[in-house]
Design a protein around this motif. Structure first.
Motif, PDB file in Angstrom:
ATOM      1  N   PRO A  81       0.814  -1.225   0.000  1.00 21.39           N
ATOM      2  CA  PRO A  81       0.000   0.000   0.000  1.00 21.39           C
ATOM      3  C   PRO A  81       0.844   1.270   0.000  1.00 21.39           C
ATOM      4  N   ALA A  82       1.931   1.257   0.738  1.00 19.88           N
ATOM      5  CA  ALA A  82       2.780   2.447   0.791  1.00 19.88           C
ATOM      6  C   ALA A  82       3.459   2.693  -0.551  1.00 19.88           C
ATOM      7  N   GLU A  83       3.923   1.613  -1.191  1.00 18.09           N
ATOM      8  CA  GLU A  83       4.571   1.763  -2.492  1.00 18.09           C
ATOM      9  C   GLU A  83       3.588   2.267  -3.537  1.00 18.09           C
ATOM     10  N   LEU A  84       2.362   1.733  -3.504  1.00 20.31           N
ATOM     11  CA  LEU A  84       1.359   2.153  -4.469  1.00 20.31           C
ATOM     12  C   LEU A  84       0.991   3.614  -4.273  1.00 20.31           C
ATOM     13  N   ALA A  85       0.855   4.034  -3.029  1.00 19.09           N
ATOM     14  CA  ALA A  85       0.481   5.421  -2.742  1.00 19.09           C
ATOM     15  C   ALA A  85       1.499   6.401  -3.314  1.00 19.09           C
ATOM     16  N   LYS A  86       2.759   5.997  -3.382  1.00 24.42           N
ATOM     17  CA  LYS A  86       3.793   6.874  -3.925  1.00 24.42           C
ATOM     18  C   LYS A  86       3.676   7.059  -5.435  1.00 24.42           C
ATOM     19  N   LYS A  87       2.928   6.189  -6.081  1.00 23.51           N
ATOM     20  CA  LYS A  87       2.762   6.271  -7.531  1.00 23.51           C
ATOM     21  C   LYS A  87       1.646   7.240  -7.942  1.00 23.51           C
ATOM     22  N   VAL A  88       0.870   7.715  -6.977  1.00 26.17           N
ATOM     23  CA  VAL A  88      -0.244   8.627  -7.259  1.00 26.17           C
ATOM     24  C   VAL A  88       0.297  10.024  -7.553  1.00 26.17           C
ATOM     25  N   GLU A  89      -0.262  10.668  -8.595  1.00 31.62           N
ATOM     26  CA  GLU A  89       0.142  12.015  -8.970  1.00 31.62           C
ATOM     27  C   GLU A  89      -1.065  12.949  -8.958  1.00 31.62           C
ATOM     28  N   PRO A  90      -0.884  14.222  -8.566  1.00 31.21           N
ATOM     29  CA  PRO A  90      -1.955  15.203  -8.749  1.00 31.21           C
ATOM     30  C   PRO A  90      -2.231  15.368 -10.247  1.00 31.21           C
ATOM     31  N   TRP A  91      -3.497  15.588 -10.598  1.00 31.52           N
ATOM     32  CA  TRP A  91      -3.815  15.722 -12.021  1.00 31.52           C
ATOM     33  C   TRP A  91      -4.560  17.009 -12.354  1.00 31.52           C
ATOM     34  N   ALA A  92      -5.749  17.211 -11.781  1.00 32.34           N
ATOM     35  CA  ALA A  92      -6.548  18.380 -12.179  1.00 32.34           C
ATOM     36  C   ALA A  92      -7.392  18.870 -11.011  1.00 32.34           C
ATOM     37  N   ASP A  93      -7.471  20.182 -10.882  1.00 33.87           N
ATOM     38  CA  ASP A  93      -8.280  20.794  -9.833  1.00 33.87           C
ATOM     39  C   ASP A  93      -9.664  21.118 -10.399  1.00 33.87           C
ATOM     40  N   LEU A  94     -10.481  20.089 -10.543  1.00 36.19           N
ATOM     41  CA  LEU A  94     -11.834  20.280 -11.063  1.00 36.19           C
ATOM     42  C   LEU A  94     -12.799  20.630  -9.937  1.00 36.19           C
ATOM     43  N   PRO A  95     -13.872  21.351 -10.252  1.00 36.83           N
ATOM     44  CA  PRO A  95     -14.881  21.677  -9.244  1.00 36.83           C
ATOM     45  C   PRO A  95     -15.751  20.457  -8.967  1.00 36.83           C
ATOM     46  N   PRO A  96     -16.703  20.551  -8.027  1.00 36.40           N
ATOM     47  CA  PRO A  96     -17.641  19.444  -7.819  1.00 36.40           C
ATOM     48  C   PRO A  96     -18.366  19.092  -9.114  1.00 36.40           C
ATOM     49  N   VAL A  97     -18.334  17.812  -9.470  1.00 36.35           N
ATOM     50  CA  VAL A  97     -18.936  17.367 -10.726  1.00 36.35           C
ATOM     51  C   VAL A  97     -20.040  16.366 -10.455  1.00 36.35           C
ATOM     52  N   GLY A  98     -21.056  16.387 -11.330  1.00 39.68           N
ATOM     53  CA  GLY A  98     -22.089  15.366 -11.268  1.00 39.68           C
ATOM     54  C   GLY A  98     -21.629  14.097 -11.943  1.00 39.68           C
ATOM     55  N   GLY A  99     -20.877  14.246 -13.044  1.00 39.73           N
ATOM     56  CA  GLY A  99     -20.374  13.095 -13.764  1.00 39.73           C
ATOM     57  C   GLY A  99     -19.433  13.523 -14.869  1.00 39.73           C
ATOM     58  N   THR A 100     -18.790  12.546 -15.485  1.00 37.56           N
ATOM     59  CA  THR A 100     -17.802  12.819 -16.517  1.00 37.56           C
ATOM     60  C   THR A 100     -17.907  11.815 -17.656  1.00 37.56           C
ATOM     61  N   ALA A 101     -17.342  12.185 -18.795  1.00 37.89           N
ATOM     62  CA  ALA A 101     -17.207  11.276 -19.937  1.00 37.89           C
ATOM     63  C   ALA A 101     -15.936  11.674 -20.673  1.00 37.89           C
ATOM     64  N   LEU A 102     -15.140  10.693 -21.073  1.00 36.38           N
ATOM     65  CA  LEU A 102     -13.878  10.965 -21.737  1.00 36.38           C
ATOM     66  C   LEU A 102     -13.973  10.608 -23.210  1.00 36.38           C
ATOM     67  N   ALA A 103     -13.667  11.587 -24.079  1.00 39.61           N
ATOM     68  CA  ALA A 103     -13.671  11.349 -25.512  1.00 39.61           C
ATOM     69  C   ALA A 103     -12.370  10.675 -25.935  1.00 39.61           C
ATOM     70  N   ARG A 104     -12.379  10.125 -27.137  1.00 37.07           N
ATOM     71  CA  ARG A 104     -11.215   9.369 -27.604  1.00 37.07           C
ATOM     72  C   ARG A 104      -9.984  10.238 -27.832  1.00 37.07           C
ATOM     73  N   ASN A 105     -10.191  11.539 -28.010  1.00 38.32           N
ATOM     74  CA  ASN A 105      -9.038  12.427 -28.186  1.00 38.32           C
ATOM     75  C   ASN A 105      -8.472  12.920 -26.863  1.00 38.32           C
ATOM     76  N   GLY A 106      -9.019  12.433 -25.754  1.00 38.10           N
ATOM     77  CA  GLY A 106      -8.518  12.813 -24.444  1.00 38.10           C
ATOM     78  C   GLY A 106      -9.254  13.956 -23.793  1.00 38.10           C
ATOM     79  N   ASP A 107     -10.218  14.554 -24.483  1.00 34.34           N
ATOM     80  CA  ASP A 107     -11.021  15.622 -23.870  1.00 34.34           C
ATOM     81  C   ASP A 107     -11.910  15.023 -22.777  1.00 34.34           C
ATOM     82  N   LEU A 108     -11.908  15.664 -21.615  1.00 35.06           N
ATOM     83  CA  LEU A 108     -12.759  15.243 -20.511  1.00 35.06           C
ATOM     84  C   LEU A 108     -13.963  16.162 -20.430  1.00 35.06           C
ATOM     85  N   TYR A 109     -15.148  15.602 -20.595  1.00 34.87           N
ATOM     86  CA  TYR A 109     -16.385  16.358 -20.431  1.00 34.87           C
ATOM     87  C   TYR A 109     -16.887  16.149 -19.003  1.00 34.87           C
TER      88      TYR A 109
END
Length: 365
Positions: free
Chosen positions: A261-289
């Motif tokens: 668990p400790a080793e795995l936790a070190k692999k986590v990276e910050p990614w995006a500071d998004l606001p509260p979301v109801g849901g998401t969908a990822l397009a094939r070009n990498g755009d996150l809706y």
């Protein structure tokens, strides 16, 4: 979502700088695809023109837990009536106790995430938490995958799923953590339990109509690891609490059961500071809706971090789990979660009919 979320640990994942938000010149038109005066749906999947909807029991929804909309847009129990006929005291293994999410795996199957707990904040019933795989060619259950008490623990709310081949990744919005699942063997493992990346921060409330959403006990509602998306190439899993921030981790590390668990936790990276979301969908070009709860909008985050407002409309009040179909259109179910009786002292404020919108974004299928 779970009442146990209210006692979650304080997250400490570093925040990334929020990207500038821009509006596109002309908002695409919303069209009403279906309406219901009884069923509250928070999930949708569309396969070859067939529209599936689902919703959790604790919203006060009436009718099927999982439904196929008929030619008139009316929900019909799917895959059959018996799967949608669960009641307290009945067998939990072969009926839907509480459906929170549905997902197409791209190989002809519809997956159903059953939290196993009929009540908000309740523990999963014995045998109730499960994944159900439905063969869309036959409209029959292909396999049931129980999630035992070591996976769906007391206080768990197994939330949603994404697939990379035969490996599934799930979030637990109640007991903060992720679940790694093998669709061949049926085995599952919990990872990142209680990690800051899976735990809802105490200082990021859910705000709608200018008001902080509170749980049944009057405390600000906190939803642990909830939205998740796989990068188009399957290399990264992006995830976070409902209120953000989002983190990411390479799936090769999640797939390695030998990491501590400790080793795995070190692999986590910050990614995006998004606001509260109801849901998401990822397009094939990498755009996150994502659907921004604070301003009833659908937004797009490009891979470079730029956020664009697609459409803002008061009818898009708590859109949950957007879905991109094979034609490149987006479907937006609107359950109005904050308006259900559970969060309003027992009095429903849901504005009927509950609607399902479709918007043509010209996305590549």
């Amino acid at each position: 979502m779970k009442q146990s979320i209210l006692t979650a640990l304080l997250a400490s994942t570093p925040l990334l700088a929020a990207a500038a938000v821009v509006a596109q010149p002309a908002a695409p038109a919303l069209s009403v695809a279906a309406e219901s005066t009884q069923m509250i749906w928070n999930a949708v999947a569309v396969d070859r023109g067939r529209i599936f909807v689902a919703g959790p029991r604790w919203t006060g929804s009436k009718g099927p837990a999982l439904a196929l909309l008929d030619a008139q847009g009316q929900p019909r129990p799917y895959p059959d009536a018996s799967w949608n006929d669960w009641h307290p005291g009945a067998d939990t293994a072969s009926a839907f106790v509480n459906v929170n999410a549905i997902h197409l795996d791209g190989r002809g199957n519809l997956w159903v995430v059953d939290t196993g707990s009929p009540d908000f904040g309740g523990d999963p019933l014995p045998g109730g938490a499960k994944l159900v795989k439905i063969d869309l060619a036959t409209d029959r259950t292909a396999r049931i995958y129980p999630l035992g008490p070591e996976i769906a623990k007391p206080g768990s709310y197994v939330d949603d799923i994404r697939f990379k081949g035969e490996t599934g990744y799930l979030t637990d919005a109640g007991q903060p953590g992720l679940i790694v699942f093998n669709a061949v063997t049926g085995e599952a493992r919990r990872v990142l339990d209680g990690d800051p990346s899976t735990t809802a921060p105490a200082d990021r409330p859910i705000v709608l109509d200018g008001t902080v959403l509170k749980g049944p006990d009057g405390s600000p509602l906190r939803v642990n690891s909830d939205p998740l998306e796989l990068s188009p190439d399957g290399t990264w899993l992006h995830y976070g609490p409902l209120t953000g921030p989002w983190s990411r981790i390479e799936t090769r590390w999640l797939d390695d059961p030998n990491l501590s668990p400790a080793e795995l936790a070190k692999k986590v990276e910050p990614w995006a500071d998004l606001p509260p979301v109801g849901g998401t969908a990822l397009a094939r070009n990498g755009d996150l809706y994502f659907t921004d709860l604070a301003d009833d909008s659908l937004k797009r985050r490009a891979p470079d971090g730029t956020v664009t407002i697609i459409v803002t409309d008061p009818r898009l009040h708590w859109v949950d789990a957007p879905f991109i179909d094979e034609a490149g259109s987006m479907w937006l179910p609107v359950p109005q979660m904050d308006r259900v009786a559970l969060f309003n002292a027992g009095t429903s404020k849901t504005r009927w009919p509950v609607q399902l919108f479709r918007i043509d974004l010209g996305l590549k299928p």
